[in-house]
Design an enzyme around this catalytic site. Structure first.
Site, PDB file in Angstrom:
ATOM      1  N   LYS A   1     -14.451   0.469  14.635  1.00  0.00           N
ATOM      2  CA  LYS A   1     -13.135  -0.171  14.820  1.00  0.00           C
ATOM      3  C   LYS A   1     -12.659  -0.020  16.262  1.00  0.00           C
ATOM      4  CE  LYS A   1     -11.327  -0.163  10.218  1.00  0.00           C
ATOM      5  NZ  LYS A   1     -10.744   0.592   9.147  1.00  0.00           N
TER       6      LYS A   1
ATOM      7  N   LYS B   1     -12.003  -3.395  18.300  1.00  0.00           N
ATOM      8  CA  LYS B   1     -10.611  -3.761  18.575  1.00  0.00           C
ATOM      9  C   LYS B   1     -10.206  -3.406  20.013  1.00  0.00           C
ATOM     10  CE  LYS B   1      -9.464  -3.424  13.696  1.00  0.00           C
ATOM     11  NZ  LYS B   1      -8.375  -3.552  12.741  1.00  0.00           N
TER      12      LYS B   1
ATOM     13  N   ASN C   1       0.848  -1.196   0.000  1.00  0.00           N
ATOM     14  CA  ASN C   1       0.000   0.000   0.000  1.00  0.00           C
ATOM     15  C   ASN C   1       0.881   1.243   0.000  1.00  0.00           C
ATOM     16  OD1 ASN C   1       0.442   0.857   2.877  1.00  0.00           O
ATOM     17  ND2 ASN C   1      -0.321  -1.218   3.189  1.00  0.00           N
TER      18      ASN C   1
END
Ligand code: PMT
Length: 406
Positions: free
Chosen positions: A337, A341, A208
């Site tokens: 998220k 997480k 990426n």
């Protein structure tokens, strides 16, 4: 500032007379102040004035009799815990940007390894000249702290920005730096940076656009704050940081190993890396051959472990910071998220915005907290964001006095 070795550089501009107040204020705060002036600065203010105020010899000449036990410019640079150039003319800014060392001050500054503060002072049009702006941009990217300039009436008769910031403001900035440096003393921090590369064959990989800049800036801010810092980095073109343990990795699995094995003895983990969610199911031993004309090549990808989620499940006392790189519905996805997480702070960036995300020297982020708090930061250099993040982490760790200050 007690007993801190502070180097004050003075260059040749009308604001040089204000260096006297900078030196005097630093001295009153207990700093051990050492002045290096250019010959031009000595036309504006007598070295004797600064010598009397600093109670230390003032250095002007490159080849004068040494006043210290070592090669002078190296000795000054080595002992300095911070350096400030006030005023910093367009000339010294240009010299620093390209690394010129043609007098004592520029030579000392080139050998400097501690943080550098510049208080630019020059004519409004000189300040806005593209060359000066480019030089300042370069220096900012190298984490030089810029103080000001301020706007107002200038000695040359123009009115606009370019005036040196006032001495109390300059000294306050240094004070803030020294206070901040102690914030995470005794803490162990781990940062991940850059993008992972997942090999397809000996020459190709899935990767990426992460440059590593965000993560490196965070590692630097943690190190400045006194934390013992480990930087687990995917491949980048950035130089390893001094006083930060550098752990190079390539793949998500390698990053996972390095992070998990250090996790139990780490107090702070910040996952700024762009970890590949998938890797090729098979890594070909030979270079994959081009298929026949028009034939489609199918790649099978298998999921990588989610390192941050694993940390979130096993964390005990650690402060865990995650990032969310989003291209739509930033806050909604980032909040999701954060909860999924189990992180203590989530840095959300919309990576489609100009000046934000991958590769850019700046970023635009929001800090999200599980208690619903949210801090939106305007576009700014990644190092500035990193320093703010460090302050928020100190608050989460319960460091006294930080909350009141920010
Ligand atoms: O490196 P730069 O060019 O400076 O760019 C900075 C950045 C855009 C890479 C950075 O600001 C950023 O957003 N980093 C997180 C990138 C990312 O992978 O985001 P994500 O939303 O896909 O992942 C969420 C979080 O889970 C991240 O903290 C990530 O490190 C972590 N993760 C993701 C996948 C995985 N397998 N394991 C993980 O730990």
């Amino acid at each position: 500032m007690k007993d801190k070795f502070v180097l004050v550089g003075v260059t040749g501009g009308i604001a040089a007379y204000k260096a006297a107040e900078v030196v005097s204020r630093l001295r009153k705060l207990g700093a051990d102040v050492h002045v290096v002036m250019t010959k031009e600065a000595a036309q504006f203010i007598a070295p004797l004035t600064l010598q009397s105020l600093s109670a230390n010899p003032v250095h002007v000449e490159m080849f004068a009799e040494p006043k210290l036990w070592n090669v002078e410019h190296i000795a000054l640079a080595e002992r300095a815990e911070a350096a400030v150039v006030a005023p910093a003319t367009a000339n010294i800014i240009a010299k620093l940007a390209v690394g010129l060392a043609d007098d004592l001050l520029s030579t000392v500054l080139l050998a400097l390894r501690s943080p550098l503060f510049l208080a630019p002072a020059m004519n409004h049009w000189m300040y806005h000249h593209p060359a000066t702006q480019e030089n300042l941009k370069r220096l900012r990217e190298r984490s030089v702290h810029l103080i000001g300039p301020a706007a107002g009436f200038q000695a040359c008769g123009t009115d606009g920005d370019g005036r040196m910031s006032e001495p109390p403001e300059i000294v306050e900035e240094l004070e803030r730096f020294f206070r901040g440096r102690q914030l995470l003393k005794g803490k162990k921090a781990l940062v991940t940076a850059g993008g992972t590369q997942e090999p397809l064959d000996p020459v190709r990989y899935i990767g990426n656009r992460s440059s590593g800049r965000m993560g490196y800036a965070i590692a630097q801010a943690l190190q400045e704050a006194g934390a013992e810092t480990v930087l687990v980095s995917g491949p980048t073109s950035l130089e390893p940081l001094s006083q930060v343990e550098h752990v190079p990795v390539m793949t998500a699995l390698q990053m996972r190993d390095q992070v998990l094995k250090r996790f139990p003895e780490t107090d702070i983990v910040i996952k700024a890396a762009a970890v590949a969610d998938y890797r090729p199911a098979v890594q070909s031993e030979q270079k994959i051959k081009k298929q026949g004309e028009g034939e489609i090549l199918h790649l099978e990808l298998i999921p990588n472990p989610d390192i941050l989620a694993e940390l979130g499940r096993s964390k005990t006392r650690q402060v865990l910071v995650g990032f969310a790189a989003e291209t739509e519905e930033l806050i909604k996805h980032a909040q999701d998220k954060m909860l999924r997480k189990n992180v203590d702070l989530l840095v959300a960036n919309d990576v489609t915005r100009p000046g934000a995300g991958f590769g850019s020297p700046t970023n635009i982020v929001s800090f999200l907290f599980p208690d619903g708090r949210r801090i939106d930061l305007p576009q700014q250099d990644k190092i500035e964001i990193a320093r703010k993040l460090v302050q928020e982490i100190a608050v989460l760790l319960g460091v006294k006095g930080v909350k009141e200050e920010i």
